[in-house]
Motif scaffolding. Structure first.
Motif, PDB file in Angstrom:
ATOM      1  N   GLU A 112      16.330 106.996 -18.831  1.00  0.00           N
ATOM      2  CA  GLU A 112      16.404 106.427 -17.485  1.00  0.00           C
ATOM      3  C   GLU A 112      16.481 104.909 -17.559  1.00  0.00           C
ATOM      4  O   GLU A 112      15.723 104.261 -18.286  1.00  0.00           O
ATOM      5  N   VAL A 113      17.431 104.348 -16.829  1.00  0.00           N
ATOM      6  CA  VAL A 113      17.645 102.903 -16.788  1.00  0.00           C
ATOM      7  C   VAL A 113      17.604 102.462 -15.330  1.00  0.00           C
ATOM      8  O   VAL A 113      18.219 103.099 -14.468  1.00  0.00           O
ATOM      9  N   SER A 114      16.881 101.388 -15.043  1.00  0.00           N
ATOM     10  CA  SER A 114      16.845 100.880 -13.669  1.00  0.00           C
ATOM     11  C   SER A 114      18.070 100.016 -13.416  1.00  0.00           C
ATOM     12  O   SER A 114      18.595  99.364 -14.330  1.00  0.00           O
ATOM     13  N   PHE A 115      18.522 100.013 -12.180  1.00  0.00           N
ATOM     14  CA  PHE A 115      19.715  99.237 -11.838  1.00  0.00           C
ATOM     15  C   PHE A 115      19.490  97.747 -12.098  1.00  0.00           C
ATOM     16  O   PHE A 115      20.400  97.040 -12.530  1.00  0.00           O
ATOM     17  N   LYS A 116      18.284  97.293 -11.880  1.00  0.00           N
ATOM     18  CA  LYS A 116      17.965  95.877 -12.071  1.00  0.00           C
ATOM     19  C   LYS A 116      18.226  95.439 -13.507  1.00  0.00           C
ATOM     20  O   LYS A 116      18.730  94.336 -13.760  1.00  0.00           O
ATOM     21  N   ASP A 117      17.870  96.291 -14.468  1.00  0.00           N
ATOM     22  CA  ASP A 117      17.991  95.932 -15.886  1.00  0.00           C
ATOM     23  C   ASP A 117      19.276  96.453 -16.530  1.00  0.00           C
ATOM     24  O   ASP A 117      19.458  96.331 -17.737  1.00  0.00           O
ATOM     25  N   PHE A 118      20.154  97.001 -15.730  1.00  0.00           N
ATOM     26  CA  PHE A 118      21.301  97.726 -16.266  1.00  0.00           C
ATOM     27  C   PHE A 118      22.378  96.804 -16.826  1.00  0.00           C
ATOM     28  O   PHE A 118      22.777  95.827 -16.196  1.00  0.00           O
ATOM     29  N   ASN A 119      22.842  97.134 -18.038  1.00  0.00           N
ATOM     30  CA  ASN A 119      24.034  96.511 -18.617  1.00  0.00           C
ATOM     31  C   ASN A 119      24.832  97.615 -19.288  1.00  0.00           C
ATOM     32  O   ASN A 119      24.341  98.270 -20.213  1.00  0.00           O
ATOM     33  N   ASN A 124      19.982 108.431  -7.894  1.00  0.00           N
ATOM     34  CA  ASN A 124      19.996 108.665  -9.337  1.00  0.00           C
ATOM     35  C   ASN A 124      21.408 109.109  -9.713  1.00  0.00           C
ATOM     36  O   ASN A 124      21.944 110.041  -9.107  1.00  0.00           O
ATOM     37  N   TYR A 125      21.990 108.456 -10.700  1.00  0.00           N
ATOM     38  CA  TYR A 125      23.328 108.810 -11.156  1.00  0.00           C
ATOM     39  C   TYR A 125      23.306 109.137 -12.646  1.00  0.00           C
ATOM     40  O   TYR A 125      22.661 108.434 -13.437  1.00  0.00           O
ATOM     41  N   GLY A 126      24.012 110.187 -13.019  1.00  0.00           N
ATOM     42  CA  GLY A 126      24.284 110.426 -14.425  1.00  0.00           C
ATOM     43  C   GLY A 126      25.539 109.659 -14.791  1.00  0.00           C
ATOM     44  O   GLY A 126      26.611 109.912 -14.237  1.00  0.00           O
TER      45      GLY A 126
END
Length: 365
Positions: free
Chosen positions: A22-29, A45-47
């Protein structure tokens, strides 16, 4: 032998997907994220899966897409063009790739690379290409506010976004050519790709399908190293869906018994007791399609499709399938000396096959 079939919708229960990080949108790269992951925010939530090339036969992206299928809303990020430099490959996205994702209800983010480094050992070649992360994040936000189907999103992106993205790709590779002092493939190829859109999506679809059909005919003549067939019989299968999309596949092996047509996807290992999990999941995505075929014909004669995933290895002996008895399956697993991980894969795979009414065969060769 040429097989034709139709698909009107997808019904399939997945059982072999990975537990997604799981990755949060804030920290997403997108560049540092794994090949498939769960993107979470307060509202969704997106796969999400990502491709490393627009060419679907180059890097087994189907495994990544498969791993996202147990998440209700799925997104896949695909580079529209990847140029590795004049001494490397250059690939373009094809209509059939986008259409296949639409069929699987996967939202496609058509993306582009905006950074790379010089290949350490090969002249005029680049590596470690990176997506424009801000662009990808903005597209995810667009999807979060988009309330129509993946099909409608994907068609909109093909029509409205792709032509302008092609210009960005050309500008980016022109910049990298100067910054990295490498040469790329002739720009006429990209301009030719763009010109397809001046006549609309219909021309793009036709051009892409012709290329896919040519590849299908080449594959029909070729035995891939990860296949081990009891016969050399291959057949082309053309699948048409209600979108007008056509998918050109080559079955690894076929068998006809009465009016039953066994469509066999083969995966082979010469080093391990089972093929890699990536190869298995690549085969499972074919099963998703084959399990939903209707109106299957050979030369206007109707057949009932019987999908089969056949896993072979030179490191085991005997043969078993999910249709064997419980005692036969347990005896086979014991005699083959499978480790705990192998046994878990087999159990989950057999459960998925039984739930979706296809057959998995494991056989020593």
């Amino acid at each position: 032998m040429n097989i034709s079939a139709k698909i009107t919708g997808i019904k399939y229960n997945v059982n072999c997907t990975d537990d997604l990080t799981e990755v949060s949108f804030k920290d997403f790269n997108i560049n540092s994220a794994s090949s498939c992951f769960l993107l979470s925010d307060k509202q969704y939530n997106y796969g999400i899966s990502k491709w490393v090339s627009p060419k679907r036969t180059r890097s087994y992206p189907f495994e990544r897409v498969y791993n996202s299928l147990n998440v209700p809303k799925r997104i896949t990020v695909i580079p529209i063009i990847k140029d590795e430099g004049s001494k490397g490959d250059r690939d373009f996205i094809q209509w059939d790739t986008v259409s296949l994702m639409s069929l699987l209800d996967v939202y496609v983010i058509l993306a582009y690379y905006n950074n790379a480094v010089i290949h350490p050992s090969r002249e005029n070649k680049i590596t470690d290409q990176e997506f424009d992360n801000n662009y990808v994040k903005n597209k995810i936000l667009e999807i979060s506010n988009y309330h129509s189907s993946a099909l409608h999103w994907n068609l909109k992106e093909i029509n409205d976004t792709l032509p302008s993205l092609i210009d960005i790709v050309q500008e980016t590779y022109n910049r990298l050519e100067k910054e990295l002092k490498v040469s790329f493939h002739n720009s006429r190829g990209i301009q030719s790709f763009k010109s397809q859109f001046q006549k609309g999506v219909a021309d793009f679809m036709a051009t892409s399908r012709n290329k896919a059909k040519e590849a299908q005919n080449r594959e029909k003549q070729t035995l891939q190293p990860k296949e081990f067939l009891s016969t050399s019989t291959k057949a082309t299968i053309t699948i048409e869906n209600y979108l007008g999309g056509k998918y050109y596949f080559t079955t690894d092996e076929i068998s006809i018994v009465d009016k039953n047509l066994f469509l066999i996807e083969g995966k082979h290992s010469s080093n391990s007791k089972l093929p890699s999990i990536g190869d298995i999941k690549d085969g499972l995505l074919k099963m998703v399609l084959y399990c939903n075929l209707t109106d299957v014909k050979i030369d206007d004669t109707d057949f009932t499709p019987k999908p089969v995933l056949k896993l072979t290895s030179t490191n085991i002996s005997g043969k078993i399938s999910n249709q064997s008895s419980t005692s036969e399956i347990e005896e086979f697993k014991s005699s083959a000396g499978f480790n705990v991980n192998n046994v878990e894969i087999i159990d989950r795979l057999f459960a998925e096959a039984t739930a979706n009414n296809f057959e998995v065969i494991i056989e020593g060769v």
